[in-house]
Motif scaffolding. Structure first.
Motif, short mmCIF file in Angstrom:
data_model
loop_
_atom_site.label_atom_id
_atom_site.label_comp_id
_atom_site.label_asym_id
_atom_site.label_seq_id
_atom_site.Cartn_x
_atom_site.Cartn_y
_atom_site.Cartn_z
N VAL A 83 -23.29 -17.67 20.42
CA VAL A 83 -23.09 -18.88 19.62
C VAL A 83 -24.28 -19.05 18.69
O VAL A 83 -25.37 -18.57 18.99
CB VAL A 83 -22.89 -20.16 20.49
N ARG A 84 -24.04 -19.70 17.55
CA ARG A 84 -25.10 -19.88 16.56
C ARG A 84 -25.94 -21.12 16.88
O ARG A 84 -27.16 -21.13 16.74
CB ARG A 84 -24.46 -20.03 15.17
N ALA A 85 -25.26 -22.17 17.30
CA ALA A 85 -25.93 -23.46 17.46
C ALA A 85 -25.11 -24.33 18.40
O ALA A 85 -23.92 -24.10 18.58
CB ALA A 85 -26.06 -24.14 16.11
N VAL A 86 -25.76 -25.32 18.97
CA VAL A 86 -25.02 -26.26 19.82
C VAL A 86 -25.27 -27.70 19.35
O VAL A 86 -26.30 -27.99 18.75
CB VAL A 86 -25.42 -26.17 21.31
N ARG A 87 -24.30 -28.54 19.63
CA ARG A 87 -24.45 -29.94 19.30
C ARG A 87 -25.66 -30.51 20.03
O ARG A 87 -25.89 -30.19 21.19
CB ARG A 87 -23.19 -30.71 19.72
N GLY A 88 -26.44 -31.31 19.33
CA GLY A 88 -27.66 -31.83 19.95
C GLY A 88 -28.85 -30.93 19.66
O GLY A 88 -29.99 -31.29 19.92
N GLY A 89 -28.57 -29.74 19.12
CA GLY A 89 -29.65 -28.83 18.73
C GLY A 89 -29.96 -28.99 17.26
O GLY A 89 -29.87 -30.10 16.72
N VAL A 90 -30.26 -27.87 16.60
CA VAL A 90 -30.68 -27.97 15.20
C VAL A 90 -29.73 -27.20 14.26
O VAL A 90 -30.11 -26.78 13.18
CB VAL A 90 -32.14 -27.49 15.00
N GLY A 91 -28.46 -27.07 14.70
CA GLY A 91 -27.48 -26.32 13.90
C GLY A 91 -27.28 -26.88 12.52
O GLY A 91 -26.99 -26.14 11.57
N GLU A 92 -27.42 -28.19 12.36
CA GLU A 92 -27.19 -28.77 11.03
C GLU A 92 -28.44 -28.72 10.15
O GLU A 92 -28.43 -29.19 9.02
CB GLU A 92 -26.64 -30.20 11.12
N ALA A 93 -29.52 -28.13 10.68
CA ALA A 93 -30.74 -27.97 9.88
C ALA A 93 -30.82 -26.55 9.36
O ALA A 93 -30.33 -25.60 10.00
CB ALA A 93 -31.97 -28.25 10.75
N LYS A 94 -31.43 -26.40 8.18
CA LYS A 94 -31.65 -25.05 7.66
C LYS A 94 -33.03 -24.64 8.14
O LYS A 94 -34.04 -24.88 7.48
CB LYS A 94 -31.56 -25.09 6.13
N THR A 95 -33.05 -24.08 9.34
CA THR A 95 -34.32 -23.74 9.99
C THR A 95 -34.25 -22.30 10.47
O THR A 95 -33.18 -21.84 10.91
CB THR A 95 -34.62 -24.75 11.13
N PRO A 96 -35.37 -21.56 10.36
CA PRO A 96 -35.34 -20.12 10.61
C PRO A 96 -34.69 -19.70 11.93
O PRO A 96 -33.98 -18.70 11.97
CB PRO A 96 -36.82 -19.73 10.57
#
Ligand SMILES: Cc1ncc(COP(=O)(O)O)c(C=O)c1O
Length: 354
Positions: free
Chosen positions: A183-196
């Motif tokens: 998975v790329r990202a999870v809710r509550g994480g930083v998936g909606e941020a453009k971060t390395p």
């Protein structure tokens, strides 16, 4: 804040416009400014493009506290330079910063600094059809410190890279691989941020997809692995029963500016668009029943990337007739025409530079 400008005394030769590719050439100048708790953001400057000297303990290198943006400057037919929705990029930059505990920049100042940089570098904006000047604003944590906490100092910089036409060999559909393993990202994480870290997290799945002959990974949600989120580093759209559908923003999806442009444009044409949850099983069922006519990705690099084939487990589907569908085609041309000033900017998305 007073912006100082130091011009390069050794300008580089411009690369051949037919050999630009993506992200390999950099212009003569860059914008830099620093942050400290005492002075806030300070010392904004345009300088000759140069390397940074970083302490090996620089926090960004260890804990990934950093964010970036990606947008483009376009040359119009009359030779002027313009940006596409840059205020939205700086707004998103600050949202990414908020999620990574980085102090925000003043958006109007950052845009003004970018315009000054572009004015100085205007000869670097390529002329050939489909080419552009890619813009990479970035913020990194700069405290030389080992230990997990938010840094007290930061550097903000903007570098520029002339890039080739994404579809130099024609606008054609890509093959995508649905990963069940990663998975790329999870809710509550930083998936909606453009971060390395989000991009580092995508590499292994990307390599595996390439090994299987696929160009991009289709990401499912990190909780149930049931719902579609993004494709590669793009947002994703489906045309099902004539309706354009895209996953609703949920915290783990990057809110793409092209995504928003697709939604607004399509609605302005009277086409139905819905942001909602989309299960991968729904996509496969829609294909089986003949209701699925198109799938496409959206993003700054490609604008629209039509999908011709999708693989999920042992199931491989061909989308539509495997060629570029009418909705993808219309959106691609309409957005590109606005970006290059070929058509009127009816949506108010263009920011003239020089
Ligand atoms: C993970 C991810 N999703 C979506 C996008 C598309 O966003 P935009 O349309 O603003 O380029 C990007 C590219 O910036 C991205 O990196």
């Amino acid at each position: 804040m007073q912006l100082t400008i130091t011009k390069s005394e050794t300008p580089k030769p411009k690369p051949d416009e037919t050999q630009l590719g993506f992200g390999s050439f950099f212009t003569d100048h860059m914008f830099v400014m620093d942050y400290s708790r005492e002075n806030g953001w300070h010392n904004p400057r345009i300088e000759p493009y140069h390397s940074f000297q970083l302490d090996p303990a620089t926090m960004m290198l260890h804990y990934g506290q950093g964010i970036f943006e990606g947008l483009k400057a376009y040359r119009t037919q009359d030779g002027s330079i313009q940006l596409f929705r840059p205020r939205d990029n700086f707004k998103r930059l600050n949202r990414s910063s908020e999620l990574l505990c980085i102090p925000p920049v003043e958006e109007s100042f950052a845009l003004e600094a970018l315009k000054q940089l572009l004015t100085l570098e205007k000869d670097w904006v390529p002329r050939a059809k489909g080419t552009s000047l890619y813009i990479r604003p970035t913020v990194i944590a700069t405290d030389p410190f080992l230990g997990v906490r938010a840094s007290f100092t930061y550097r903000f910089f903007i570098i520029l890279s002339p890039v080739g036409a994404y579809y130099a060999e024609g606008f054609h559909p890509v093959k995508i691989f649905v990963t069940k393993e990663h998975v790329r990202a999870v809710r509550g994480g930083v998936g909606e941020a453009k971060t390395p870290g989000n991009y580092a997290a995508s590499l292994l799945a990307g390599n595996k997809a390439h090994d299987e002959g696929y160009t991009q990974v289709l990401w499912l949600d990190g909780v149930s692995q049931e719902f579609v989120e993004e494709v590669g580093a793009m947002n994703i759209f489906f045309v099902i029963d004539g309706e354009i559908v895209t996953p609703e923003l949920n915290g783990s999806i990057l809110p793409g500016i092209t995504r928003d442009s697709v939604i607004r444009l399509a609605r302005s044409w009277g086409l139905p668009v819905r942001e909602r949850k989309i299960a991968i099983s729904e996509v496969l069922n829609a294909h089986a029943s003949g209701a699925l006519s198109e799938i496409f990705g959206s993003g700054t690099a490609a604008v629209i990337s039509p999908v011709g084939e999708l693989k999920y487990g042992d199931t491989v589907i061909t989308v539509g007739d495997g060629t570029v569908g009418p909705v993808s085609n219309r959106l691609f041309n309409a957005i590109q025409d606005i970006q290059y000033g070929v058509s009127e900017d009816v949506m108010g998305w263009i920011e003239p530079v020089c």
